[in-house]
Design an enzyme around this catalytic site. Structure first.
Site, PDB file in Angstrom:
ATOM      1  CG  ASP A   1     -22.413  -6.817  35.375  1.00 32.64           C
ATOM      2  OD1 ASP A   1     -21.394  -6.249  34.912  1.00 32.64           O
ATOM      3  OD2 ASP A   1     -23.403  -7.078  34.677  1.00 32.64           O
TER       4      ASP A   1
ATOM      5  CG  HIS B   1     -19.208 -10.542  28.240  1.00 32.93           C
ATOM      6  ND1 HIS B   1     -19.837 -10.038  27.121  1.00 32.93           N
ATOM      7  CD2 HIS B   1     -19.687  -9.823  29.297  1.00 32.93           C
ATOM      8  CE1 HIS B   1     -20.655  -9.056  27.500  1.00 32.93           C
ATOM      9  NE2 HIS B   1     -20.579  -8.905  28.805  1.00 32.93           N
TER      10      HIS B   1
HETATM   11 FE1  N7H Z   1     -21.660  -7.594  29.883  1.00 33.92          FE
HETATM   12  N1  N7H Z   1     -21.987 -11.572  32.556  1.00 33.92           N
HETATM   13  O1  N7H Z   1     -22.448 -11.860  33.608  1.00 33.92           O
HETATM   14  O2  N7H Z   1     -21.382 -12.406  31.916  1.00 33.92           O
HETATM   15  N2  N7H Z   1     -20.697  -8.223  31.553  1.00 33.92           N
HETATM   16  N3  N7H Z   1     -23.134  -8.930  30.196  1.00 33.92           N
HETATM   17  N4  N7H Z   1     -22.675  -6.852  28.256  1.00 33.92           N
HETATM   18  N5  N7H Z   1     -20.226  -6.193  29.595  1.00 33.92           N
HETATM   19  C1  N7H Z   1     -19.574  -7.669  32.091  1.00 33.92           C
HETATM   20  O3  N7H Z   1     -16.382  -5.722  34.203  1.00 33.92           O
HETATM   21  C2  N7H Z   1     -23.168  -9.938  31.139  1.00 33.92           C
HETATM   22  C3  N7H Z   1     -23.906  -7.245  27.832  1.00 33.92           C
HETATM   23  C4  N7H Z   1     -20.150  -5.293  28.528  1.00 33.92           C
HETATM   24  O4  N7H Z   1     -14.673  -2.845  30.488  1.00 33.92           O
HETATM   25  C5  N7H Z   1     -19.184  -8.384  33.269  1.00 33.92           C
HETATM   26  O5  N7H Z   1     -18.059  -4.665  35.136  1.00 33.92           O
HETATM   27  C6  N7H Z   1     -24.444 -10.635  31.038  1.00 33.92           C
HETATM   28  C7  N7H Z   1     -24.255  -6.565  26.603  1.00 33.92           C
HETATM   29  C8  N7H Z   1     -19.015  -4.415  28.702  1.00 33.92           C
HETATM   30  O6  N7H Z   1     -13.752  -4.765  30.824  1.00 33.92           O
HETATM   31  C9  N7H Z   1     -20.086  -9.402  33.433  1.00 33.92           C
HETATM   32  C10 N7H Z   1     -25.156 -10.017  30.047  1.00 33.92           C
HETATM   33  C11 N7H Z   1     -23.182  -5.754  26.307  1.00 33.92           C
HETATM   34  C12 N7H Z   1     -18.407  -4.805  29.884  1.00 33.92           C
HETATM   35  C13 N7H Z   1     -21.040  -9.327  32.328  1.00 33.92           C
HETATM   36  C14 N7H Z   1     -24.336  -8.954  29.523  1.00 33.92           C
HETATM   37  C15 N7H Z   1     -22.212  -5.930  27.366  1.00 33.92           C
HETATM   38  C16 N7H Z   1     -19.179  -5.920  30.411  1.00 33.92           C
HETATM   39  C17 N7H Z   1     -17.959  -8.107  34.152  1.00 33.92           C
HETATM   40  C18 N7H Z   1     -26.522 -10.294  29.518  1.00 33.92           C
HETATM   41  C19 N7H Z   1     -22.962  -4.820  25.131  1.00 33.92           C
HETATM   42  C20 N7H Z   1     -17.163  -4.179  30.525  1.00 33.92           C
HETATM   43  C21 N7H Z   1     -18.188  -6.984  35.120  1.00 33.92           C
HETATM   44  C22 N7H Z   1     -27.465 -10.914  30.184  1.00 33.92           C
HETATM   45  C23 N7H Z   1     -23.380  -5.052  23.929  1.00 33.92           C
HETATM   46  C24 N7H Z   1     -15.896  -4.765  29.950  1.00 33.92           C
HETATM   47  C25 N7H Z   1     -17.478  -5.689  34.792  1.00 33.92           C
HETATM   48  C26 N7H Z   1     -14.670  -4.068  30.472  1.00 33.92           C
HETATM   49  C27 N7H Z   1     -18.872  -6.574  31.595  1.00 33.92           C
HETATM   50  C28 N7H Z   1     -22.088 -10.234  32.018  1.00 33.92           C
HETATM   51  C29 N7H Z   1     -24.725  -8.139  28.492  1.00 33.92           C
HETATM   52  C30 N7H Z   1     -21.016  -5.238  27.457  1.00 33.92           C
HETATM   53  C31 N7H Z   1     -20.031 -10.399  34.586  1.00 33.92           C
HETATM   54  C32 N7H Z   1     -24.916 -11.826  31.829  1.00 33.92           C
HETATM   55  C33 N7H Z   1     -25.548  -6.743  25.807  1.00 33.92           C
HETATM   56  C34 N7H Z   1     -18.589  -3.285  27.785  1.00 33.92           C
END
Ligand code: N7H
Length: 488
Positions: A200, A340
């Site tokens: 992440d 996601h």
């Molecule tokens: Fe997420 N995951 O493990 O699945 N997220 N996220 N997120 N997230 C991202 O690209 C995760 C949550 C965003 O610019 C990655 O840096 C988990 C909320 C945004 O391409 C992974 C949870 C919100 C991005 C996860 C969670 C977001 C992003 C890839 C909760 C907003 C960037 C790593 C437990 C409402 C997208 C990366 C881009 C990336 C996960 C929460 C938003 C692995 C497990 C609540 C904007």
């Protein structure tokens, strides 16, 4: 341009942290006592310029000793302290002028309402109708009585505890603790990976004029999308200049259950073992493989060299869901629209369709969360059931909560029709369903389309693996606002 010596460092740089303690507090008794104590807290708050220096020291330490201060040889002690206030806290102190810029009505301003009263809006489960909805949260967050949060990130529990003790001594009886939560990065090879196992913190917006050498990927965005008060309008309340809104979410993750779901639902393919099919399903839910490699660039198998490659060839964030323009828009063979990362930052899906970069940029958020809770135990793995609480202390910054966090969660992740660029096999617009990871609509089933590359119309129902148990919206003021307006 915003002033890096005035902005709190977590907003635009990110406090380096192996561990971070969040101290959620209520201002107790006469608020002027707290405002007086704040005079001695302000010098402890790290600015963006200071945090940038810390990061350079950390890089230098890594270069010399091969580790970030936790391996053999010299340690690198380091902490970073930040502070932010809820609307309730600002009101208690008599500070006015802080509101969500795009909100025309305080009654529907999520910052003014507080997240407890916004919880139904963002899809949290709970009881009661719209007027007296009660989200199923932990009691600490359930009474809307948090006035502020002070958090300290650092290299170790020892360093962080020391700093936290100093802060509590200064604040004395002017505050009451509501809850303290400790976040920890995961051990060894899992460091930097969230609890489902995915790397992440790769994609965060870079800022025009501030980030001198942005890595290839989405273009830097204007500072006004992350920092408040970036206007020449003379009526701008000084308190909001160089600040930012902080959305905090207390998100529990059901890890053994998530693993079992992948195991029981492998994507079937000619050349795929069941294990590979399960791994592919996970990657198509997230938009990246566990290593961080984007599936848009490597759709069939993980490529750890690519996942790690933010520095060498700058490839792991340089993709646009256009498959390097080899296929037409609307294609889900590389990455489903429900993934996601594609839901939460649709990149060229959005900008190439006449909807303007600036609008997409207004929905970008800077994510600074940290994991909490222990690794999955053998017992939990065997029983495929969570016993110990773990998950993500989600934190993101934006200049406007309606356009930032709330929009991304409500209008994208929870909206089954976003983004309907694909056509189904009858030629009609295909709704992608919810965000596979964070999409939620109270207790109802989470229907997701497109996880199987061979069946773009195929729908599956994915149980909830993320359980929100609290949260609040805060405002992180600048150093000058803290010193000259809020402190007494
Ligand atoms: Fe997420 N995951 O493990 O699945 N997220 N996220 N997120 N997230 C991202 O690209 C995760 C949550 C965003 O610019 C990655 O840096 C988990 C909320 C945004 O391409 C992974 C949870 C919100 C991005 C996860 C969670 C977001 C992003 C890839 C909760 C907003 C960037 C790593 C437990 C409402 C997208 C990366 C881009 C990336 C996960 C929460 C938003 C692995 C497990 C609540 C904007």
């Amino acid at each position: 341009t915003p002033d890096p010596h005035n902005i709190q460092g977590d907003i635009i740089v990110g406090i380096p942290k192996k561990t971070q303690t969040y101290f959620f507090f209520q201002i107790d008794g006469d608020p002027s006592l707290f405002r007086k104590a704040l005079v001695d807290i302000v010098p402890l708050i790290k600015t963006a310029a200071q945090v940038q220096k810390d990061r350079e020291a950390l890089r230098e330490h890594k270069r010399r000793h091969g580790h970030g201060g936790d391996g053999p040889g010299p340690l690198l002690k380091m902490t970073g302290t930040q502070i932010a206030f809820s609307n309730a806290g600002l009101v208690k102190m008599g500070i006015s002028g802080v509101a969500t810029p795009s909100s025309s009505d305080p009654k529907s301003d999520p910052f003014v309402k507080g997240q407890f009263r916004d919880a139904q809006n963002i899809g949290d489960a709970g009881t009661g109708d719209a007027d007296n909805f009660k989200p199923a949260w932990d009691p600490a967050f359930g009474n809307a009585n948090i006035d502020g949060v002070i958090f300290v990130g650092g290299d170790s529990h020892h360093s962080v505890n020391e700093k936290m003790e100093e802060i509590k001594r200064i604040l004395g009886p002017s505050v009451k603790e509501v809850i303290s939560i400790i976040g920890d990065t995961r051990p060894k090879n899992e460091s930097g990976h969230e609890h489902f196992g995915f790397l992440d913190g790769i994609s965060n917006p870079t800022i025009e004029g501030l980030d001198k050498n942005p890595l290839p990927g989405p273009k830097p965005i204007a500072a006004k999308h992350l920092i408040t008060g970036q206007t020449s309008d003379a009526n701008t309340p000084p308190v909001i200049i160089d600040g930012s809104f902080l959305a905090f979410r207390y998100l529990f993750q059901l890890v053994p259950e998530f693993n079992e779901f992948l195991k029981s639902n492998p994507i079937k393919g000619k050349n795929l073992s069941d294990e590979e099919g399960s791994e592919l399903l996970g990657a198509r839910m997230v938009g990246r493989w566990k290593s961080g490699a984007p599936i848009d660039l490597t759709p069939n198998k993980d490529d750890p060299n690519l996942g790690n490659d933010s520095q060498r060839n700058h490839r792991n964030n340089n993709f646009f869901y256009t498959n390097e323009l080899t296929v037409t828009m609307g294609d889900q063979t590389h990455c489903p629209f429900s993934a996601h990362t594609r839901k939460t930052n649709p990149r060229a899906d959005f900008t190439e369709h006449g909807r303007g970069g600036d609008i997409l940029d207004s929905h970008r958020i800077a994510r600074r969360g940290i994991q909490f809770g222990p690794e999955v135990t053998q017992e939990e793995a065997n029983n495929k059931r969570t016993i110990h609480g773990r998950g993500l202390l989600f934190v993101c910054y934006q200049s406007d909560i309606l356009n930032g966090f709330q929009f991304v969660q409500k209008s994208w992740a929870n909206n089954p029709d976003f983004l309907d660029l694909a056509l189904d096999n009858k030629g009609n617009k295909l709704s992608p369903g919810l965000d596979s990871i964070i999409g939620q609509n109270a207790e109802s089933g989470r229907d997701v389309v497109g996880t199987d590359p061979a069946d773009p119309d195929g729908k599956i129902t994915i149980p909830r693996f993320i359980v929100p148990r609290g949260g609040e919206y805060f405002f992180s003021p600048s150093i000058t606002a803290l010193r000259d307006i809020i402190a007494l």
